[in-house]
Design a protein around this motif. Structure first.
Motif, short mmCIF file in Angstrom:
data_model
loop_
_atom_site.label_atom_id
_atom_site.label_comp_id
_atom_site.label_asym_id
_atom_site.label_seq_id
_atom_site.Cartn_x
_atom_site.Cartn_y
_atom_site.Cartn_z
N LEU A 185 0.78 -1.04 0.15
CA LEU A 185 0.43 0.14 -0.09
C LEU A 185 0.90 1.07 0.37
O LEU A 185 0.44 2.16 -0.63
CB LEU A 185 -1.25 -0.46 1.13
CG LEU A 185 -2.43 -1.07 0.85
CD1 LEU A 185 -2.77 -0.96 2.00
CD2 LEU A 185 -2.80 -0.76 -0.40
N GLN A 186 1.80 1.28 0.51
CA GLN A 186 2.96 2.94 0.65
C GLN A 186 3.54 3.00 -0.48
O GLN A 186 4.21 3.84 -0.83
CB GLN A 186 4.07 2.08 2.00
CG GLN A 186 4.72 1.03 1.58
CD GLN A 186 5.62 1.22 2.28
OE1 GLN A 186 5.41 1.06 3.99
NE2 GLN A 186 6.76 -0.20 2.32
N LEU A 191 1.72 2.45 -3.28
CA LEU A 191 1.06 3.09 -4.34
C LEU A 191 0.41 4.56 -4.44
O LEU A 191 1.00 5.42 -3.18
CB LEU A 191 -0.56 2.24 -4.18
CG LEU A 191 -0.88 1.17 -3.98
CD1 LEU A 191 -1.90 0.90 -3.74
CD2 LEU A 191 -0.58 0.12 -5.22
N GLN A 201 -4.68 6.33 -4.42
CA GLN A 201 -4.82 4.78 -4.55
C GLN A 201 -4.86 4.28 -3.21
O GLN A 201 -6.03 3.50 -2.67
CB GLN A 201 -4.08 3.64 -5.59
CG GLN A 201 -4.76 4.07 -6.64
CD GLN A 201 -3.22 3.26 -7.34
OE1 GLN A 201 -2.69 2.05 -7.42
NE2 GLN A 201 -3.38 3.88 -8.82
N GLN A 202 -4.09 4.96 -1.84
CA GLN A 202 -3.55 4.79 -0.84
C GLN A 202 -5.24 5.02 -0.34
O GLN A 202 -5.45 3.89 0.69
CB GLN A 202 -2.64 5.65 -0.22
CG GLN A 202 -1.52 4.65 -0.82
CD GLN A 202 -0.55 5.33 0.17
OE1 GLN A 202 -0.39 6.21 1.10
NE2 GLN A 202 1.21 5.51 -0.06
N GLN A 227 -7.51 2.14 1.74
CA GLN A 227 -7.41 2.43 3.24
C GLN A 227 -8.37 1.82 3.51
O GLN A 227 -8.81 1.59 5.37
CB GLN A 227 -7.37 4.04 3.49
CG GLN A 227 -5.43 3.93 4.21
CD GLN A 227 -5.61 5.82 4.62
OE1 GLN A 227 -6.10 6.20 4.18
NE2 GLN A 227 -4.48 5.46 5.10
N ARG A 240 -5.67 -7.67 3.12
CA ARG A 240 -3.94 -7.36 3.30
C ARG A 240 -3.66 -8.49 3.67
O ARG A 240 -4.01 -9.53 4.06
CB ARG A 240 -3.47 -6.21 4.67
CG ARG A 240 -4.88 -5.27 3.99
CD ARG A 240 -4.88 -4.58 3.30
NE ARG A 240 -5.75 -3.68 3.05
CZ ARG A 240 -6.88 -3.15 2.93
NH1 ARG A 240 -7.53 -3.72 2.55
NH2 ARG A 240 -7.69 -1.54 2.77
N HIS A 268 0.12 -4.56 5.31
CA HIS A 268 -0.25 -3.45 4.66
C HIS A 268 -0.24 -4.19 3.24
O HIS A 268 0.36 -3.34 2.23
CB HIS A 268 0.26 -2.27 4.70
CG HIS A 268 -0.39 -1.90 6.29
ND1 HIS A 268 -1.95 -2.29 6.54
CD2 HIS A 268 0.44 -1.74 7.45
CE1 HIS A 268 -1.42 -1.78 8.32
NE2 HIS A 268 -0.57 -1.18 8.15
N TYR A 286 -5.50 -6.34 -6.25
CA TYR A 286 -5.07 -5.10 -6.38
C TYR A 286 -5.53 -4.71 -8.02
O TYR A 286 -6.27 -3.94 -8.40
CB TYR A 286 -3.73 -4.83 -6.90
CG TYR A 286 -3.33 -3.51 -6.97
CD1 TYR A 286 -3.99 -2.16 -6.37
CD2 TYR A 286 -2.81 -3.63 -8.41
CE1 TYR A 286 -3.32 -0.50 -6.83
CE2 TYR A 286 -2.26 -2.06 -8.55
CZ TYR A 286 -2.72 -0.81 -8.28
OH TYR A 286 -1.99 0.14 -8.94
#
Length: 87
Positions: A16-17, A19, A23-24, A28, A35, A47, A54
């Motif tokens: 996630l970090q 992206l 998108q994050q 979220q 996840r 995450h 995805y």
């Protein structure tokens, strides 16, 4: 922009970090996309999302909920033309 998968020991995933911020933010608050945690070189990467999940989310949710750059530019130009016409 859809990001490329990271592959580790045959598992394709995205973190996630890594992206883009939009998108994050949407992910979220999305509890439907599962996840996963991946242990890489003794460090747990939290995450993460399997790339297939995805990719499906991107095609079915993100690309339909966020207007494209071209559409945004066209709307901006139309609004600007309307504003100029009212002057």
């Amino acid at each position: 922009m859809k990001v490329q998968a990271t592959t580790y020991k045959g598992i394709e995933f995205v973190s996630l970090q890594d992206l883009p911020a939009d998108q994050q933010l949407l992910l979220q608050h999305n509890n439907e996309v599962e996840r996963i945690k991946i242990l890489i070189d003794g460090k747990v990467s939290n995450h993460c999302i399997q790339y297939k999940d995805y990719s499906a989310w991107y095609a079915n949710v993100f690309s339909k909920s966020v207007p494209s750059v071209k559409e945004s530019v066209e709307v901006s130009v139309q609004l600007e033309e309307i504003a100029i016409a009212k002057i």
